[in-house]
Design a protein around this motif. Sequence first.
Motif, mmCIF file in Angstrom:
data_model
loop_
_atom_site.group_PDB
_atom_site.id
_atom_site.type_symbol
_atom_site.label_atom_id
_atom_site.label_comp_id
_atom_site.label_asym_id
_atom_site.label_seq_id
_atom_site.Cartn_x
_atom_site.Cartn_y
_atom_site.Cartn_z
ATOM 1 N N ARG A 44 0.839 -1.203 0.000
ATOM 2 C CA ARG A 44 0.000 0.000 0.000
ATOM 3 C C ARG A 44 0.871 1.249 0.000
ATOM 4 N NH1 ARG A 44 -5.222 1.646 0.783
ATOM 5 N NH2 ARG A 44 -5.969 -0.497 0.953
ATOM 6 N N TYR A 45 2.016 1.167 0.657
ATOM 7 C CA TYR A 45 2.939 2.302 0.674
ATOM 8 C C TYR A 45 3.347 2.688 -0.748
ATOM 9 C CZ TYR A 45 7.271 4.920 1.604
ATOM 10 O OH TYR A 45 8.260 5.872 1.626
ATOM 11 N N VAL A 46 3.710 1.696 -1.558
ATOM 12 C CA VAL A 46 4.113 1.975 -2.947
ATOM 13 C C VAL A 46 2.938 2.524 -3.746
ATOM 14 C CG1 VAL A 46 4.813 0.887 -5.128
ATOM 15 C CG2 VAL A 46 6.025 0.349 -3.008
ATOM 16 N N TYR A 47 1.769 1.921 -3.570
ATOM 17 C CA TYR A 47 0.598 2.369 -4.326
ATOM 18 C C TYR A 47 0.270 3.830 -4.002
ATOM 19 C CZ TYR A 47 -4.082 2.259 -6.354
ATOM 20 O OH TYR A 47 -5.204 2.522 -7.108
ATOM 21 N N GLU A 48 0.315 4.181 -2.729
ATOM 22 C CA GLU A 48 0.043 5.568 -2.341
ATOM 23 C C GLU A 48 1.111 6.516 -2.878
ATOM 24 O OE1 GLU A 48 -0.268 5.277 1.880
ATOM 25 O OE2 GLU A 48 -2.378 4.601 1.836
ATOM 26 N N ARG A 49 2.358 6.070 -2.876
ATOM 27 C CA ARG A 49 3.434 6.893 -3.429
ATOM 28 C C ARG A 49 3.259 7.092 -4.934
ATOM 29 N NH1 ARG A 49 8.388 7.278 -0.807
ATOM 30 N NH2 ARG A 49 8.958 8.473 -2.669
ATOM 31 N N MET A 50 2.805 6.063 -5.622
ATOM 32 C CA MET A 50 2.532 6.188 -7.054
ATOM 33 C C MET A 50 1.427 7.211 -7.300
ATOM 34 S SD MET A 50 2.797 2.219 -8.315
ATOM 35 C CE MET A 50 2.572 2.586 -10.055
ATOM 36 N N GLY A 51 0.417 7.195 -6.432
ATOM 37 C CA GLY A 51 -0.652 8.173 -6.575
ATOM 38 C C GLY A 51 -0.160 9.595 -6.364
#
Length: 377
Positions: A44-51
């Motif tokens: 989720r950390y990566v996904y939020e950073r991508m956003g």
Amino acid sequence: MIDTAARMDDVAAEVDAWAQQLSTELFDRGEALYNGSPADTDSRYVYERMGSAGIIGLGWPEALGGRAMDPIDVVNIEEVLGYNWLPLCSYLLTVKTIGQAILKFGSPELIDRFVPDMVAGRIMFCQGFSEPSAGSDLASLRTKATRSGADWVVNGHKIWTSSAEVADWMYLAVRTDPDLPRHKGLSVMLLDMHAPGVKVDVHHTLGGTTFGEVILTDVHVPAENMIGEVNDGWTVLMGSLDFERVTSEKVGVAFWVLDQIEPMASPEQRKRLLALRGELQACRRLGHEATRLINRGEKVSRVSSMCKLSVALAMEKSAALSLDVLGVSGLVDRGPSDVSGGRLAAFQRASVSMLIAGGSCDVQRKVIAQQGMGLPR
């Protein structure tokens, strides 16, 4: 925020630098270690950073928070993300497969409700297709949805559900009319993973990733969460799989593997490595062609299945070659004698599932034969 208005080469270089830094952060956080398939790993950390970096929905309309990039440029960016070994499962499901399907088949209300939050990295999806008795043969699924007032009530059992333990929503295939032929009577809907009656069990894989087993017991889904028409889910499902089978990120993963082993390869092994680089270039071109066809709204199943098949076989060959080059050290995933942080050992183990996950190679050959070559069923 990534500057997508720059030249494509500059955008790719900026994304590459951003992804390298994020990969280092993940290592320091102890996340996604010893995973052999970035496309099947969650964060989720990566996904939020991508956003927050503006990398989600690069090809989507600006009115919905996207960047309106050329679709070919988007798949090239995804290859860069795969090369840097980022956990991409939630991105690939939420954005590349489910988000695209919602844009194509969803109502205006569902698009407005879900897509902006996807782009911002605030919600994540899993995909509820496969069942214990319905894997590659998706039309045999048994999970049932029965209409009750303003809701559908869902009961069933899903398996091989990547991202189930972290997802907020499920893109769910169900049978809404058991009396119709098996390819009919199917529907697709969006199910809240936090709703009463949803139970998720997590299973670990050989490649260091996980998948979910989801039990659905009297789960209520509002009727407005239907994607497409009731009992016309097969059309939606096939359109969704066309998006899923363009696996450009895995091309990036395979190129990374070859770059890691090339300095240690013998002259004879380098010949095989060079041939594999050529195969991966062909995989890249097939991905571009499938993306063009999808963007033009043309029939794409034949080409998307060629993408899926060619990449799966190239990944298998890359794993085999890495083991030939490294010998037994290629099987060590942690300790003083590991290679490339143990990723190559995990990749070797994960390569077994790459011939099956997302539709087996034999299923892809069948699609190519029937839809591409006109052969009988």
